[in-house]
Design a protein around this motif. Structure first.
Motif, PDB file in Angstrom:
ATOM      1  N   HIS A  49       0.815  -1.220   0.000  1.00 38.19           N
ATOM      2  CA  HIS A  49       0.000   0.000   0.000  1.00 38.19           C
ATOM      3  C   HIS A  49       0.850   1.271   0.000  1.00 38.19           C
ATOM      4  N   GLY A  50       2.173   1.109  -0.039  1.00 41.91           N
ATOM      5  CA  GLY A  50       3.066   2.259  -0.069  1.00 41.91           C
ATOM      6  C   GLY A  50       3.476   2.767   1.304  1.00 41.91           C
ATOM      7  N   PHE A  51       3.111   2.047   2.352  1.00 47.88           N
ATOM      8  CA  PHE A  51       3.510   2.412   3.713  1.00 47.88           C
ATOM      9  C   PHE A  51       4.768   1.635   4.095  1.00 47.88           C
ATOM     10  N   VAL A  52       5.517   2.151   5.072  1.00 48.83           N
ATOM     11  CA  VAL A  52       6.685   1.418   5.572  1.00 48.83           C
ATOM     12  C   VAL A  52       6.202   0.108   6.182  1.00 48.83           C
ATOM     13  N   HIS A  53       6.859  -0.969   5.828  1.00 49.92           N
ATOM     14  CA  HIS A  53       6.506  -2.296   6.350  1.00 49.92           C
ATOM     15  C   HIS A  53       6.624  -2.296   7.866  1.00 49.92           C
ATOM     16  N   GLY A  54       5.675  -2.927   8.530  1.00 47.43           N
ATOM     17  CA  GLY A  54       5.679  -2.997   9.986  1.00 47.43           C
ATOM     18  C   GLY A  54       6.932  -3.639  10.554  1.00 47.43           C
ATOM     19  N   GLY A  55       7.528  -4.562   9.814  1.00 49.80           N
ATOM     20  CA  GLY A  55       8.757  -5.194  10.273  1.00 49.80           C
ATOM     21  C   GLY A  55       9.912  -4.208  10.359  1.00 49.80           C
ATOM     22  N   VAL A  56       9.936  -3.239   9.471  1.00 48.35           N
ATOM     23  CA  VAL A  56      10.989  -2.222   9.493  1.00 48.35           C
ATOM     24  C   VAL A  56      10.775  -1.281  10.677  1.00 48.35           C
ATOM     25  N   ILE A  57       9.525  -0.933  10.934  1.00 45.49           N
ATOM     26  CA  ILE A  57       9.212  -0.096  12.102  1.00 45.49           C
ATOM     27  C   ILE A  57       9.566  -0.863  13.380  1.00 45.49           C
ATOM     28  N   GLY A  58       9.218  -2.147  13.421  1.00 43.68           N
ATOM     29  CA  GLY A  58       9.556  -2.989  14.568  1.00 43.68           C
ATOM     30  C   GLY A  58      11.057  -3.090  14.772  1.00 43.68           C
ATOM     31  N   TYR A  82       9.712  -7.413  23.731  1.00 44.59           N
ATOM     32  CA  TYR A  82       9.180  -6.070  23.494  1.00 44.59           C
ATOM     33  C   TYR A  82       7.790  -6.182  22.913  1.00 44.59           C
ATOM     34  N   LYS A  83       7.041  -5.119  23.116  1.00 42.89           N
ATOM     35  CA  LYS A  83       5.668  -4.999  22.630  1.00 42.89           C
ATOM     36  C   LYS A  83       5.591  -3.702  21.840  1.00 42.89           C
ATOM     37  N   ILE A  84       4.878  -3.751  20.730  1.00 44.26           N
ATOM     38  CA  ILE A  84       4.770  -2.555  19.899  1.00 44.26           C
ATOM     39  C   ILE A  84       3.308  -2.296  19.549  1.00 44.26           C
ATOM     40  N   ASN A  85       2.945  -1.038  19.561  1.00 40.58           N
ATOM     41  CA  ASN A  85       1.636  -0.600  19.085  1.00 40.58           C
ATOM     42  C   ASN A  85       1.870   0.267  17.858  1.00 40.58           C
ATOM     43  N   TYR A  86       1.249  -0.112  16.757  1.00 42.56           N
ATOM     44  CA  TYR A  86       1.311   0.700  15.540  1.00 42.56           C
ATOM     45  C   TYR A  86       0.186   1.719  15.618  1.00 42.56           C
ATOM     46  N   VAL A  87       0.548   3.005  15.536  1.00 42.89           N
ATOM     47  CA  VAL A  87      -0.417   4.085  15.729  1.00 42.89           C
ATOM     48  C   VAL A  87      -1.018   4.539  14.404  1.00 42.89           C
ATOM     49  N   ARG A  88      -0.188   4.666  13.378  1.00 47.60           N
ATOM     50  CA  ARG A  88      -0.655   5.072  12.043  1.00 47.60           C
ATOM     51  C   ARG A  88       0.357   4.607  11.010  1.00 47.60           C
ATOM     52  N   PRO A  89      -0.075   4.494   9.757  1.00 50.29           N
ATOM     53  CA  PRO A  89       0.870   4.094   8.701  1.00 50.29           C
ATOM     54  C   PRO A  89       1.999   5.114   8.574  1.00 50.29           C
ATOM     55  N   ALA A  90       3.183   4.612   8.280  1.00 43.84           N
ATOM     56  CA  ALA A  90       4.359   5.475   8.155  1.00 43.84           C
ATOM     57  C   ALA A  90       4.636   5.780   6.694  1.00 43.84           C
ATOM     58  N   VAL A  91       4.691   7.072   6.385  1.00 48.18           N
ATOM     59  CA  VAL A  91       5.073   7.547   5.051  1.00 48.18           C
ATOM     60  C   VAL A  91       6.019   8.733   5.230  1.00 48.18           C
ATOM     61  N   GLY A  92       6.884   8.946   4.265  1.00 46.05           N
ATOM     62  CA  GLY A  92       7.778  10.090   4.332  1.00 46.05           C
ATOM     63  C   GLY A  92       9.172   9.756   3.872  1.00 46.05           C
ATOM     64  N   GLU A  93      10.132  10.513   4.413  1.00 46.47           N
ATOM     65  CA  GLU A  93      11.526  10.376   3.998  1.00 46.47           C
ATOM     66  C   GLU A  93      12.360   9.526   4.948  1.00 46.47           C
ATOM     67  N   LYS A  94      11.980   9.526   6.241  1.00 49.58           N
ATOM     68  CA  LYS A  94      12.776   8.760   7.202  1.00 49.58           C
ATOM     69  C   LYS A  94      11.946   8.433   8.429  1.00 49.58           C
ATOM     70  N   LEU A  95      12.421   7.410   9.152  1.00 52.90           N
ATOM     71  CA  LEU A  95      11.890   7.074  10.465  1.00 52.90           C
ATOM     72  C   LEU A  95      12.872   7.581  11.507  1.00 52.90           C
TER      73      LEU A  95
END
Length: 139
Positions: A49-58, A82-95
């Motif tokens: 969908h064009g969002f950063v993959h959750g695995g990369v955020i994790g 560890y526990k993670i909560n995804y709040v919103r899809p990530a888009v942009g230039e960097k995390l």
């Protein structure tokens, strides 16, 4: 040990991680109890969908948690959980992953990390995580 020496040790540890090198992760801040990592957002880390993959955020959260735990426990540490909560899809230039120590003992530290996506200079939180970092005991 000076702050500059501590930062250099953190940078060396990050450079020794082949996956971090593959993603282009940078250590921006590394002090006792606080860490900031940056991960560039490229087409290679996006899902369908064009969002950063959750695995990369994790990965960003986990690595920042481990680094910040190591900042108070020493370099021989691993993530116990560890526990993670995804709040919103990530888009942009960097995390940007910002981690702090909540509580630390001799062998473990409970840490928190917020991950932000930066688009056009504006940060938006995309995930929050908490984890336990433990020292590695040689057997």
């Amino acid at each position: 040990m000076t702050q500059n020496e501590i930062f250099h040790i953190g940078k060396q540890a990050l450079e020794a991680q082949s996956f971090s090198k593959l993603l282009g992760t940078k250590l921006m801040e590394f002090t006792a109890g606080e860490v900031v990592l940056e991960v560039p957002i490229t087409e290679h880390v996006l899902q369908q969908h064009g969002f950063v993959h959750g695995g990369v955020i994790g990965y960003a959260a986990d690595n920042a948690l481990t680094f910040v735990g190591g900042s108070v426990l020493g370099p021989n540490v691993l993530t116990a959980e560890y526990k993670i909560n995804y709040v919103r899809p990530a888009v942009g230039e960097k995390l940007i992953a910002r981690a702090t120590v909540i509580s630390a003992g001799k062998r473990q530290a409970v840490c928190r990390c917020d991950v932000f996506a930066v688009k056009d200079g504006e940060e938006k939180i995309c995930a929050t995580a908490q984890g336990t970092i433990m020292t590695v005991i040689s057997e």
